[in-house]
Design an enzyme around this catalytic site. Structure first.
Site, short mmCIF file in Angstrom:
data_model
loop_
_atom_site.label_atom_id
_atom_site.label_comp_id
_atom_site.label_asym_id
_atom_site.label_seq_id
_atom_site.Cartn_x
_atom_site.Cartn_y
_atom_site.Cartn_z
N GLU A 115 0.81 -1.25 0.06
CA GLU A 115 0.11 -0.05 -0.26
C GLU A 115 0.98 1.31 -0.11
O GLU A 115 0.63 2.16 -0.80
CB GLU A 115 -0.77 -0.03 1.25
N GLU A 135 -3.58 -10.15 3.72
CA GLU A 135 -4.74 -9.91 4.70
C GLU A 135 -5.83 -10.93 4.65
O GLU A 135 -6.24 -11.09 5.75
CB GLU A 135 -5.30 -8.42 4.20
C1 1HE Z 1 6.17 -8.61 12.35
C2 1HE Z 1 5.53 -8.43 10.98
C3 1HE Z 1 4.45 -7.51 11.07
C4 1HE Z 1 7.58 -9.74 10.48
N1 1HE Z 1 3.81 -7.07 12.26
N2 1HE Z 1 5.56 -8.33 13.53
N3 1HE Z 1 1.80 -8.51 7.25
C5 1HE Z 1 2.22 -9.73 6.85
O1 1HE Z 1 1.25 -10.56 7.40
C6 1HE Z 1 3.63 -9.99 6.96
C7 1HE Z 1 4.15 -10.90 8.10
N4 1HE Z 1 5.62 -11.13 7.85
C8 1HE Z 1 6.19 -12.07 7.34
O2 1HE Z 1 5.29 -12.57 6.33
C9 1HE Z 1 7.61 -12.27 7.44
O3 1HE Z 1 8.11 -11.46 8.54
C10 1HE Z 1 8.68 -11.58 6.26
C11 1HE Z 1 8.22 -12.43 5.16
C12 1HE Z 1 8.16 -10.19 6.07
C13 1HE Z 1 9.94 -11.53 6.60
O4 1HE Z 1 10.34 -12.94 7.09
P1 1HE Z 1 11.71 -13.18 7.82
O5 1HE Z 1 11.96 -14.46 8.04
O6 1HE Z 1 12.67 -12.20 7.08
O7 1HE Z 1 11.37 -12.37 9.27
P2 1HE Z 1 10.72 -13.32 10.48
O8 1HE Z 1 11.28 -14.03 11.45
O9 1HE Z 1 9.22 -13.37 10.11
O10 1HE Z 1 10.18 -11.80 11.53
C14 1HE Z 1 11.19 -11.07 12.11
C15 1HE Z 1 10.34 -10.37 13.52
O11 1HE Z 1 9.64 -9.42 12.72
C16 1HE Z 1 9.38 -11.31 13.94
O12 1HE Z 1 9.31 -10.89 15.47
P3 1HE Z 1 10.10 -11.51 16.45
O13 1HE Z 1 9.95 -10.89 17.80
O14 1HE Z 1 10.15 -13.08 16.68
O15 1HE Z 1 11.76 -11.25 16.08
C17 1HE Z 1 8.23 -11.15 13.45
O16 1HE Z 1 7.13 -11.32 14.37
C18 1HE Z 1 8.49 -9.74 13.14
N5 1HE Z 1 7.35 -9.10 11.85
N6 1HE Z 1 6.48 -8.85 10.04
C19 1HE Z 1 4.34 -7.49 13.46
N7 1HE Z 1 3.87 -7.37 9.98
C20 1HE Z 1 -3.26 -0.55 7.41
S1 1HE Z 1 -3.71 -2.19 7.12
C21 1HE Z 1 -2.32 -3.20 6.20
C22 1HE Z 1 -2.79 -4.48 6.52
C23 1HE Z 1 -1.56 -5.25 6.44
O17 1HE Z 1 -0.27 -4.86 6.20
S2 1HE Z 1 -1.74 -7.08 6.55
C24 1HE Z 1 -0.30 -7.72 6.38
C25 1HE Z 1 0.77 -7.88 7.52
#
Ligand code: 1HE
Length: 262
Positions: A115, A135
């Site tokens: 976005e 989402e």
């Molecule tokens: C997060 C987020 C997040 C990572 N919110 N904490 N977005 C998503 O659904 C995407 C979710 N994220 C992922 O699918 C993956 O993290 C990635 C593909 C982006 C990256 O993967 P990777 O292996 O490099 O990292 P990771 O181990 O998954 O994440 C590292 C840390 O970042 C981990 O936290 P930690 O405390 O365990 O180290 C994750 O939880 C954290 N993290 N992405 C919170 N999005 C205005 S409306 C918009 C609606 C949306 O955007 S919905 C889509 C949300």
């Protein structure tokens, strides 16, 4: 109002007359919470006077993982509505701000990250970029203007399909779909964006303003109103001294010709 907690998530620096804004929360893959999104808008509102174009990139291996999902676990419907309004206000300051903005995309460009990219005027990806709208899988909906901005790039049918099936497009697909305007080898997107920003910065400011502000609005108007708006914008820009100088420069052989690229 700037918040100390979010200052660390955004790095802003000037490279000449180009403002470089870096999402700097790599430990959470540059996920945006409310304060972070709000501060992003403020940064664009407060760009230094001498900025003529801006670049947004992300620190670490990813551009942006979208909404910080931890900010939704306890929210009510009313708070969710306000969350979207924060994103809309911030993104409007990017799209309808003072200077054209270039997104530098690599790694995950997902959810709210897509976005955000869709809000920028020019998008440069490197070959590590991938695009998704998870989402549907998270039980939520786009809420950062994606339902308005993304179909303008890829169409409502493709966006619905992406959201329903959780499909992820790679960098090559994204280039074909128009999610990126330029696709370059890994690690070269920032340099390409800077080259483009410097080019944009040499345009007449009024032309850049007209391109940023009039084209998306004309796209929302009827053909009749759109032509009227276009004629107004054309007349105003043609009347500007910068236009007169540039036109004379071309006619008197001082300006470059339009040439094909390699
Ligand atoms: C997060 C987020 C997040 C990572 N919110 N904490 N977005 C998503 O659904 C995407 C979710 N994220 C992922 O699918 C993956 O993290 C990635 C593909 C982006 C990256 O993967 P990777 O292996 O490099 O990292 P990771 O181990 O998954 O994440 C590292 C840390 O970042 C981990 O936290 P930690 O405390 O365990 O180290 C994750 O939880 C954290 N993290 N992405 C919170 N999005 C205005 S409306 C918009 C609606 C949306 O955007 S919905 C889509 C949300």
């Amino acid at each position: 109002m700037s918040s100390g907690a979010t200052e660390q998530y955004l790095k802003v620096r000037m490279e000449g007359d180009i403002a470089c804004v870096t999402l700097a929360r790599p430990e959470k893959r540059n996920a945006l919470n409310n304060a972070f999104a709000r501060r992003l808008g403020e940064v664009f509102e407060e760009l230094p006077e001498n900025a003529k174009a801006a670049i947004i990139d992300g620190e670490g291996a990813h551009f942006c993982a979208g909404l910080d999902l931890s900010s939704l676990t306890e929210t009510t419907a009313a708070e969710g509505m306000m969350l979207s309004r924060i994103w809309y206000a911030a993104f409007d300051k990017i799209q309808f701000g003072r200077v054209p903005v270039i997104a530098v995309m690599h790694g995950a460009v997902v959810g709210g990250g897509l976005e955000l990219a869709a809000t920028c005027h020019v998008r440069v990806a490197d070959e590590t970029a991938y695009y998704g709208l998870p989402e549907g899988q998270r039980g939520i909906f786009v809420g950062g203007s994606g339902a308005v901005r993304i179909p303008k790039i890829i169409g409502p049918s493709r966006m619905s399909e992406m959201m329903l099936t959780g499909r992820v497009y790679n960098a090559t697909d994204g280039q074909q779909l128009g999610l990126s305007h330029y696709l370059v080898p890994k690690g070269e997107a920032f340099a390409k964006a800077m080259e483009l920003a410097r080019k944009i910065a040499t345009n007449a400011p009024l032309s850049n303003f007209a391109i940023m502000h009039a084209i998306p609005r004309i796209a929302e108007q009827s053909a009749d109103q759109g032509l009227f708006t276009e004629a107004l914008m054309a007349a105003i820009s043609q009347g500007d001294p910068a236009a007169k100088t540039r036109l004379r420069d071309f006619l008197e052989k001082r300006a470059g010709k339009v040439t094909p690229t390699d």
